[in-house]
Design an enzyme around this catalytic site. Structure first.
Site, mmCIF file in Angstrom:
data_model
loop_
_atom_site.group_PDB
_atom_site.id
_atom_site.type_symbol
_atom_site.label_atom_id
_atom_site.label_comp_id
_atom_site.label_asym_id
_atom_site.label_seq_id
_atom_site.Cartn_x
_atom_site.Cartn_y
_atom_site.Cartn_z
ATOM 1 N N ASP A 49 0.846 -1.191 0.000
ATOM 2 C CA ASP A 49 0.000 0.000 0.000
ATOM 3 C C ASP A 49 0.882 1.242 0.000
ATOM 4 O O ASP A 49 1.696 1.425 0.903
ATOM 5 C CB ASP A 49 -0.886 -0.002 1.254
ATOM 6 N N TYR A 54 2.794 9.925 -0.203
ATOM 7 C CA TYR A 54 3.906 9.359 0.585
ATOM 8 C C TYR A 54 5.259 9.654 -0.085
ATOM 9 O O TYR A 54 6.305 9.478 0.519
ATOM 10 C CB TYR A 54 3.774 7.842 0.768
ATOM 11 N N LYS A 79 -2.769 5.953 -4.228
ATOM 12 C CA LYS A 79 -3.910 6.842 -3.924
ATOM 13 C C LYS A 79 -3.751 8.210 -4.569
ATOM 14 O O LYS A 79 -2.630 8.706 -4.729
ATOM 15 C CB LYS A 79 -4.034 7.028 -2.401
ATOM 16 N N HIS A 112 -7.769 9.391 -1.741
ATOM 17 C CA HIS A 112 -7.116 9.299 -0.427
ATOM 18 C C HIS A 112 -7.996 9.850 0.710
ATOM 19 O O HIS A 112 -8.097 9.234 1.768
ATOM 20 C CB HIS A 112 -5.774 10.043 -0.485
ATOM 21 N N LEU A 194 -2.270 -1.233 13.816
ATOM 22 C CA LEU A 194 -1.672 -1.413 15.157
ATOM 23 C C LEU A 194 -1.838 -0.143 15.988
ATOM 24 O O LEU A 194 -1.168 0.032 17.015
ATOM 25 C CB LEU A 194 -0.182 -1.759 15.019
ATOM 26 N N ARG A 241 10.431 -8.190 11.955
ATOM 27 C CA ARG A 241 9.053 -7.738 12.192
ATOM 28 C C ARG A 241 8.138 -8.092 11.022
ATOM 29 O O ARG A 241 6.979 -8.466 11.219
ATOM 30 C CB ARG A 241 9.030 -6.232 12.452
HETATM 31 N N1 LIG Z 1 -5.465 6.038 3.898
HETATM 32 C C1 LIG Z 1 -4.911 6.768 4.834
HETATM 33 O O1 LIG Z 1 -5.309 7.915 5.034
HETATM 34 C C2 LIG Z 1 -3.806 6.203 5.645
HETATM 35 C C3 LIG Z 1 -3.378 6.871 6.798
HETATM 36 C C4 LIG Z 1 -2.346 6.295 7.546
HETATM 37 C C5 LIG Z 1 -1.765 5.093 7.157
HETATM 38 N N2 LIG Z 1 -2.191 4.465 6.003
HETATM 39 C C6 LIG Z 1 -1.586 3.176 5.552
HETATM 40 O O2 LIG Z 1 -1.624 2.242 6.631
HETATM 41 C C7 LIG Z 1 -0.306 1.729 6.814
HETATM 42 C C8 LIG Z 1 -0.099 1.271 8.236
HETATM 43 O O3 LIG Z 1 -0.363 2.312 9.164
HETATM 44 P P1 LIG Z 1 0.763 3.031 10.036
HETATM 45 O O4 LIG Z 1 2.071 2.906 9.348
HETATM 46 O O5 LIG Z 1 0.274 4.400 10.323
HETATM 47 O O6 LIG Z 1 0.731 2.266 11.437
HETATM 48 P P2 LIG Z 1 0.657 0.750 11.935
HETATM 49 O O7 LIG Z 1 0.870 -0.184 10.831
HETATM 50 O O8 LIG Z 1 -0.561 0.656 12.782
HETATM 51 O O9 LIG Z 1 1.891 0.725 12.947
HETATM 52 C C9 LIG Z 1 3.203 0.846 12.484
HETATM 53 C C10 LIG Z 1 4.105 0.881 13.716
HETATM 54 O O10 LIG Z 1 4.075 -0.424 14.334
HETATM 55 C C11 LIG Z 1 5.407 -0.862 14.527
HETATM 56 N N3 LIG Z 1 5.452 -2.319 14.358
HETATM 57 C C12 LIG Z 1 5.101 -3.025 13.245
HETATM 58 N N4 LIG Z 1 5.279 -4.339 13.431
HETATM 59 C C13 LIG Z 1 5.776 -4.476 14.674
HETATM 60 C C14 LIG Z 1 6.170 -5.604 15.442
HETATM 61 N N5 LIG Z 1 6.078 -6.848 14.957
HETATM 62 N N6 LIG Z 1 6.616 -5.377 16.709
HETATM 63 C C15 LIG Z 1 6.697 -4.137 17.212
HETATM 64 N N7 LIG Z 1 6.335 -3.027 16.533
HETATM 65 C C16 LIG Z 1 5.873 -3.196 15.271
HETATM 66 C C17 LIG Z 1 6.216 -0.161 13.481
HETATM 67 O O11 LIG Z 1 7.551 -0.026 13.913
HETATM 68 P P3 LIG Z 1 8.794 0.035 12.886
HETATM 69 O O12 LIG Z 1 8.317 0.719 11.629
HETATM 70 O O13 LIG Z 1 9.794 0.824 13.647
HETATM 71 O O14 LIG Z 1 9.222 -1.369 12.630
HETATM 72 C C18 LIG Z 1 5.534 1.195 13.389
HETATM 73 O O15 LIG Z 1 6.005 2.066 14.411
HETATM 74 C C19 LIG Z 1 0.577 2.916 6.414
HETATM 75 O O16 LIG Z 1 1.923 2.553 6.275
HETATM 76 C C20 LIG Z 1 -0.122 3.328 5.143
HETATM 77 O O17 LIG Z 1 0.206 2.432 4.093
HETATM 78 C C21 LIG Z 1 -3.193 5.003 5.251
#
Ligand SMILES: NC(=O)c1ccc[n+]([C@@H]2O[C@H](COP(=O)([O-])OP(=O)(O)OC[C@H]3O[C@@H](n4cnc5c(N)ncnc54)[C@H](OP(=O)(O)O)[C@@H]3O)[C@@H](O)[C@H]2O)c1
Length: 281
Positions: A49, A54, A79, A112, A194, A241
């Site tokens: 994604d 980004y 997006k 988006h 997460l 991870r």
């Molecule tokens: N459509 C939208 O408006 C929108 C908005 C926000 C996000 N998104 C999408 O959703 C995706 C995911 O959301 P997000 O990046 O905001 O947050 P997330 O996936 O909920 O959390 C990512 C965090 O969790 C940590 N993590 C992941 N696996 C882990 C594990 N096994 N153990 C410990 N910590 C772990 C990562 O650390 P490290 O990275 O340090 O490993 C990072 O700090 C984004 O990357 C993006 O593609 C879309």
């Protein structure tokens, strides 16, 4: 263990599926994204994604090419950013994304944010319908749309979004929006599954469940998503991870576990990004 495939029902040119678990790439440079995407494909991920905003589509494309996989083996989503909403600009925006990604088509193209104050999501959607017909994307969908935005789309278009990508984690399980998506035949995707690694992962209830199954709190949360049929793509920055996050198909949360996770709901959102108020371009 194989990642399940979820059928996308609408806004597609042909019957198609999306891997239920993929990799998110927000807030990463092209260089880091290229490396991480390469590793992700190597350990078994098939869905990535990204988004024009980004500014790492180049990295996604390079990481994909480094993997040596055939194009049809990967599911690539990107997006349309707010500043490019509008009929003509949306059509040009996907061409620019395809150039940056270095591919002929994406698998899924999303609006988006609805940005209702801008008032351009219907014309942007109409452009995306043309992009779908032209084969530049295999499916079209939306992100951060609420029931009122989906209803307006439905009144102005016969193409139902394939997915609605919304913030969704145990703090904000989005019961009502998920029910609304399901009633429209839209697959719900979870962003920040997460809770962006906030205080959620420190919750004693999650730790207790994790100990019971000899898993981590992260794996418990991802399993919670999987058991509800939610499509998601946690972001993680190391091979260990990435591997750990894929290992969520060999245990099953019971009703007591699910009830304990439900009790963690408190309406908290990552960075207050509530589509009622939040705008980004
Ligand atoms: N459509 C939208 O408006 C929108 C908005 C926000 C996000 N998104 C999408 O959703 C995706 C995911 O959301 P997000 O990046 O905001 O947050 P997330 O996936 O909920 O959390 C990512 C965090 O969790 C940590 N993590 C992941 N696996 C882990 C594990 N096994 N153990 C410990 N910590 C772990 C990562 O650390 P490290 O990275 O340090 O490993 C990072 O700090 C984004 O990357 C993006 O593609 C879309």
């Amino acid at each position: 263990m194989a990642v399940p495939q979820i059928a996308l029902m609408n806004g597609t040119r042909e019957p198609m599926t999306i891997p239920q678990l993929g990799l998110g790439t927000a807030r990463m440079s092209d260089e880091d994204t290229q490396q991480l995407v390469r590793v992700a494909f190597d350990v078994g991920y098939r869905s990535i994604d990204t988004a024009a905003s980004y500014e790492n589509e180049v990295g996604v494309g390079r990481g994909f090419r480094d993997s040596g996989l055939a194009r049809e083996q990967a599911f690539i989503s990107t997006k349309l950013r707010g500043s490019e909403q509008g009929f003509d600009s949306a059509k040009k925006a996907l061409d620019a994304s395809l150039d940056r990604l270095g591919v002929d088509y994406v698998d899924l193209y999303l609006i988006h944010w609805p940005l209702p104050r801008l008032g351009k999501y219907i014309e942007s959607w109409n452009a995306m319908e043309e992009l779908l017909a032209e084969g530049k994307t295999r499916a079209i969908g939306v992100s951060n749309f609420m029931a009122e935005h989906l209803e307006r789309l439905a009144q102005n278009s016969s193409t139902v979004p394939a997915v609605n990508q919304i913030e969704l984690h145990p703090r904000e399980p989005q019961r009502l929006q998920r029910a609304d998506d399901a009633a429209r035949g839209i697959v719900t995707e979870a962003w920040s599954p997460l809770g962006n690694a906030g205080d959620l992962l420190q919750e004693p209830a999650l730790r207790k469940i994790a100990e019971k199954y000899q898993k981590s709190p992260v794996q418990v949360v991802l399993r919670w998503h999987m058991q509800q049929g939610i499509v998601t793509f946690p972001k993680a920055s190391t091979r260990a991870r990435l591997e750990q996050n894929l290992e969520v198909f060999d245990f099953e949360l019971g009703p007591d576990d699910l009830a304990a996770i439900s009790s963690l709901e408190n309406g908290w959102r990552v960075n207050g990004q509530d589509p009622r108020h939040y705008e980004e371009f």
